[in-house]
Design a protein around this motif. Structure first.
Motif, PDB file in Angstrom:
ATOM      1  N   GLY A   1       0.800  -1.214   0.000  1.00 22.65           N
ATOM      2  CA  GLY A   1       0.000   0.000   0.000  1.00 22.65           C
ATOM      3  C   GLY A   1       0.835   1.267   0.000  1.00 22.65           C
ATOM      4  N   THR A   2       0.137   2.413   0.140  1.00 17.95           N
ATOM      5  CA  THR A   2       0.787   3.728   0.131  1.00 17.95           C
ATOM      6  C   THR A   2       0.368   4.499   1.376  1.00 17.95           C
ATOM      7  N   LEU A   3       1.338   4.966   2.127  1.00 14.06           N
ATOM      8  CA  LEU A   3       1.075   5.765   3.324  1.00 14.06           C
ATOM      9  C   LEU A   3       1.120   7.237   2.941  1.00 14.06           C
ATOM     10  N   THR A   4       0.098   7.978   3.317  1.00 15.89           N
ATOM     11  CA  THR A   4      -0.001   9.388   2.946  1.00 15.89           C
ATOM     12  C   THR A   4      -0.056  10.287   4.178  1.00 15.89           C
ATOM     13  N   SER A   5       0.234  11.549   3.981  1.00 14.17           N
ATOM     14  CA  SER A   5       0.123  12.521   5.066  1.00 14.17           C
ATOM     15  C   SER A   5      -1.305  12.567   5.570  1.00 14.17           C
TER      16      SER A   5
ATOM     17  N   LYS B   1      -1.409   9.739  13.924  1.00 15.45           N
ATOM     18  CA  LYS B   1      -1.791  10.334  12.638  1.00 15.45           C
ATOM     19  C   LYS B   1      -0.533  10.926  12.031  1.00 15.45           C
ATOM     20  N   VAL B   2      -0.278  10.585  10.766  1.00 18.50           N
ATOM     21  CA  VAL B   2       0.942  11.061  10.119  1.00 18.50           C
ATOM     22  C   VAL B   2       0.939  12.588  10.075  1.00 18.50           C
ATOM     23  N   ARG B   3       1.890  13.186  10.772  1.00  7.67           N
ATOM     24  CA  ARG B   3       2.003  14.648  10.765  1.00  7.67           C
ATOM     25  C   ARG B   3       3.011  15.109   9.722  1.00  7.67           C
TER      26      ARG B   3
ATOM     27  N   THR C   1      16.796  11.749   2.496  1.00 12.86           N
ATOM     28  CA  THR C   1      17.535  12.997   2.313  1.00 12.86           C
ATOM     29  C   THR C   1      16.939  14.123   3.154  1.00 12.86           C
ATOM     30  N   LYS C   2      15.994  13.758   4.055  1.00 15.73           N
ATOM     31  CA  LYS C   2      15.346  14.680   4.993  1.00 15.73           C
ATOM     32  C   LYS C   2      14.350  15.626   4.328  1.00 15.73           C
ATOM     33  N   ASN C   3      14.000  15.353   3.071  1.00 10.86           N
ATOM     34  CA  ASN C   3      12.978  16.148   2.395  1.00 10.86           C
ATOM     35  C   ASN C   3      11.591  15.678   2.814  1.00 10.86           C
ATOM     36  N   ILE C   4      10.668  16.619   3.015  1.00  9.89           N
ATOM     37  CA  ILE C   4       9.293  16.276   3.373  1.00  9.89           C
ATOM     38  C   ILE C   4       8.583  15.693   2.143  1.00  9.89           C
ATOM     39  N   VAL C   5       7.904  14.555   2.338  1.00 18.97           N
ATOM     40  CA  VAL C   5       7.165  13.918   1.256  1.00 18.97           C
ATOM     41  C   VAL C   5       5.710  13.747   1.679  1.00 18.97           C
ATOM     42  N   LYS C   6       4.807  13.696   0.718  1.00 22.75           N
ATOM     43  CA  LYS C   6       3.368  13.570   0.983  1.00 22.75           C
ATOM     44  C   LYS C   6       2.907  12.124   1.000  1.00 22.75           C
TER      45      LYS C   6
ATOM     46  N   HIS D   1      10.782   8.500   7.417  1.00 22.02           N
ATOM     47  CA  HIS D   1      10.847   8.877   8.830  1.00 22.02           C
ATOM     48  C   HIS D   1       9.507   9.536   9.146  1.00 22.02           C
ATOM     49  N   VAL D   2       8.713   8.894  10.002  1.00 20.54           N
ATOM     50  CA  VAL D   2       7.324   9.328  10.236  1.00 20.54           C
ATOM     51  C   VAL D   2       7.178   9.942  11.619  1.00 20.54           C
ATOM     52  N   LEU D   3       6.593  11.140  11.689  1.00 24.14           N
ATOM     53  CA  LEU D   3       6.245  11.787  12.945  1.00 24.14           C
ATOM     54  C   LEU D   3       4.735  11.757  13.118  1.00 24.14           C
ATOM     55  N   GLY D   4       4.280  11.523  14.351  1.00 24.04           N
ATOM     56  CA  GLY D   4       2.845  11.509  14.613  1.00 24.04           C
ATOM     57  C   GLY D   4       2.412  10.399  15.547  1.00 24.04           C
ATOM     58  N   PHE D   5       3.345   9.629  16.079  1.00 28.89           N
ATOM     59  CA  PHE D   5       3.016   8.547  17.011  1.00 28.89           C
ATOM     60  C   PHE D   5       2.687   9.139  18.388  1.00 28.89           C
TER      61      PHE D   5
END
Length: 543
Positions: free
Chosen positions: A231-235, A247-249, A255-260, A269-273
């Protein structure tokens, strides 16, 4: 930890489906795991593949947590590469890498050959049925011996194609870049034989590689490295993972770039736990917060039914009140990442004596005032790994006499835990050193009346054997008896108190008859070890 079948049952009860039968399928990014013995060049190889410089940024030049990175191969295809630590204390972290991989790149030094962790990787690959490709590295060294490495691999069940086997191998120098492009070609050929089709229409399902507390302007926040399997994880996606939800924040790539969004086979690297998930646990995307809460509640109920126990700190403290410093020293361990705590727990359980060191609590995050006050009450030590200790907390530790040791190298932290154990033994008077004063080789054995055994024809090969000193027995390089008392010592028929080097003698021991020809008898004297107490009060950074 709950398995996939249990999670699917829970989700079905909460009316959440994962659309496993969807007909729409596409190729996902393959996942490679680079593995091997410490200092054989795993991270340097990834540097060469990515034209980056990861190894220079690793403290002590040893990979201490699992990182996931993306590579662009032929025809613009992405490959996710997991770099795993090579030192033996990271066994659990390496085994997590194998679970979420399509192929292992086994890096072996051409100058050192097959080592303990090399064998461990081979065993993991066989047990998990993950294909191998061997990168024989450091061929630029003068002492490189590729043929010997191939023979050692064959002895351990990995027969490379060059010797008529089926496992691909490429001789490379990650340092100079020699043949790295050939390794990429070999990887592409092998990956083409693996079925990597997955549907990107199903709910996202991922695998936690590592978790940590990150710092931002608002407060500390939980972040986890995730490899998406399906599957695909989205913001803004809701998810459940281990015993937490979120919820994915923000999502960032390597490369530390923000992706959607992150597709199957890719890492982020996911923030929101809401809480820190255990490394190795699975993440499942959910429609909304209500569904997430229902599933999380059911997971916790099932976990309780399975009888899993959560650490009860109050009980530990009550038990500790019944101990004294002469019995065990309590410690608190704090680390920045969950994977580090897992590795530390394993090392403590296998290397340290629980009668000497008592682990009161182990957790993620900075050293706190509560930690200092607890250790002040019980006279213990706080160990931190890559964590913060504010100046006011450090001042409190000094005032209340609490030793705090903060480390950046895992091996040094394990060593200092061992040093603390030595100090406990010193307080008990147990830390003595045996000095060998003489050695004798057993040449003949005779049984005497009363069941006693006499060592006849023993040759004193060095020093002297003295009746008043205790002895130990060494057999095939291993100690088989210790603290033996000599009952009788003779040269021919004459009783003596000492036999010097070059002379033969007969020896009998008090209540010990289990000797063999060829054993080495060592006459020893004990002295107290000189020791400088390292754990003085206050904060010390052990860089």
């Amino acid at each position: 930890m709950l398995n996939t079948a249990q999670i699917e049952t829970i989700c079905a009860a909460a009316e959440v489906t994962f659309d496993f039968a969807t007909p729409e399928r596409e190729l996902r990014a393959p996942i490679l795991t680079v593995m091997g013995h410490v200092d054989h060049g795993k991270t340097t190889l990834i540097d060469a593949l990515r034209h980056s410089d990861i190894a220079a940024g690793e403290y002590g030049e040893i990979t201490q947590s699992i990182g996931a990175f993306s590579l662009v191969m032929g025809r613009g295809k992405y490959v996710t590469v997991i770099d795993t630590p090579g030192h033996e204390i990271f066994t659990e972290m390496r085994s997590r890498g194998v679970v979420a991989t399509d192929m292992i790149v086994l890096v072996v030094s051409a100058s050192e050959g097959v080592k303990r962790q090399t064998k461990e990787v081979i065993k993991l690959a066989n047990s998990s049925k993950v294909p191998l490709i061997v990168a024989i590295n450091k061929i630029d060294r003068e002492d490189a011996d590729v043929d010997q490495v191939m023979l050692e691999l064959a002895e351990n069940g990995v027969e490379v194609e060059a010797l008529g086997g089926t496992v691909s191998s490429v001789c490379i120098s990650a340092k100079t870049g020699e043949n790295v492009s050939e390794l990429l070609k070999a990887l592409e050929e092998k990956l083409a034989d693996i079925d990597l089709e997955e549907s990107n229409k199903v709910r996202a399902q991922g695998f936690i590689i590592e978790s940590e507390l990150t710092k931002n302007k608002r407060a500390a926040e939980v972040a986890s490295s995730v490899v998406l399997m399906r599957g695909t994880l989205t913001s803004e996606s809701y998810f459940v993972c281990d015993q937490t939800m979120g919820k994915v924040r923000i999502m960032r790539d390597d490369t530390k770039n923000i992706v959607k969004k992150v597709g199957p086979g890719r890492a982020a690297h996911v923030l929101g736990f809401k809480e820190i998930p255990a490394p190795g646990s699975f993440l499942y995307a959910i429609d909304d917060e209500r569904q997430a809460r229902i599933i999380l509640t059911m997971k916790r109920k099932l976990k309780n039914q399975m009888g899993e126990v959560v650490e009860a700190k109050e009980e530990d403290i009550e038990a500790l009140k019944n101990t004294t410093m002469t019995e065990a020293v309590p410690i608190i361990i704090k680390a920045s990442r969950a994977g580090i705590l897992e590795t530390l727990s394993r090392s403590i359980s296998t290397q340290l004596d629980s009668n000497c060191i008592y682990v009161l609590s182990i957790g993620i995050g900075p050293i706190t005032e509560s930690d200092i006050k607890t250790m002040s009450e019980f006279g213990g030590v706080i160990f931190g790994f890559d964590v913060e200790c504010r100046s006011d907390i450090a001042g409190l530790a000094a005032v209340q006499g609490v030793p705090v040791r903060i480390h950046r190298l895992m091996l040094q932290m394990i060593e200092n835990l061992g040093n603390l154990q030595s100090e406990v033994k010193l307080r008990r008077g147990e830390a003595c050193k045996n000095i060998v004063m003489g050695k004798a080789v057993v040449k003949q054995l005779f049984n005497l009346s009363g069941g006693k055994m006499i060592v006849g024809g023993s040759l004193v090969s060095s020093g002297s054997i003295t009746k008043e000193k205790k002895c130990r027995v060494i057999r095939n390089g291993k100690k088989v008896a210790d603290n033996l008392e000599i009952a009788g010592l003779k040269i021919r028929s004459e009783k003596v108190d000492e036999v010097r080097e070059g002379l033969e003698c007969g020896i009998t021991f008090v209540e010990y008859n289990d000797l063999m020809v060829g054993d080495i008898i060592e006459s020893c004297t004990q002295i107290k070890r000189e020791h400088t107490f390292l754990f003085t009060p206050g904060v010390k950074h052990c860089d």
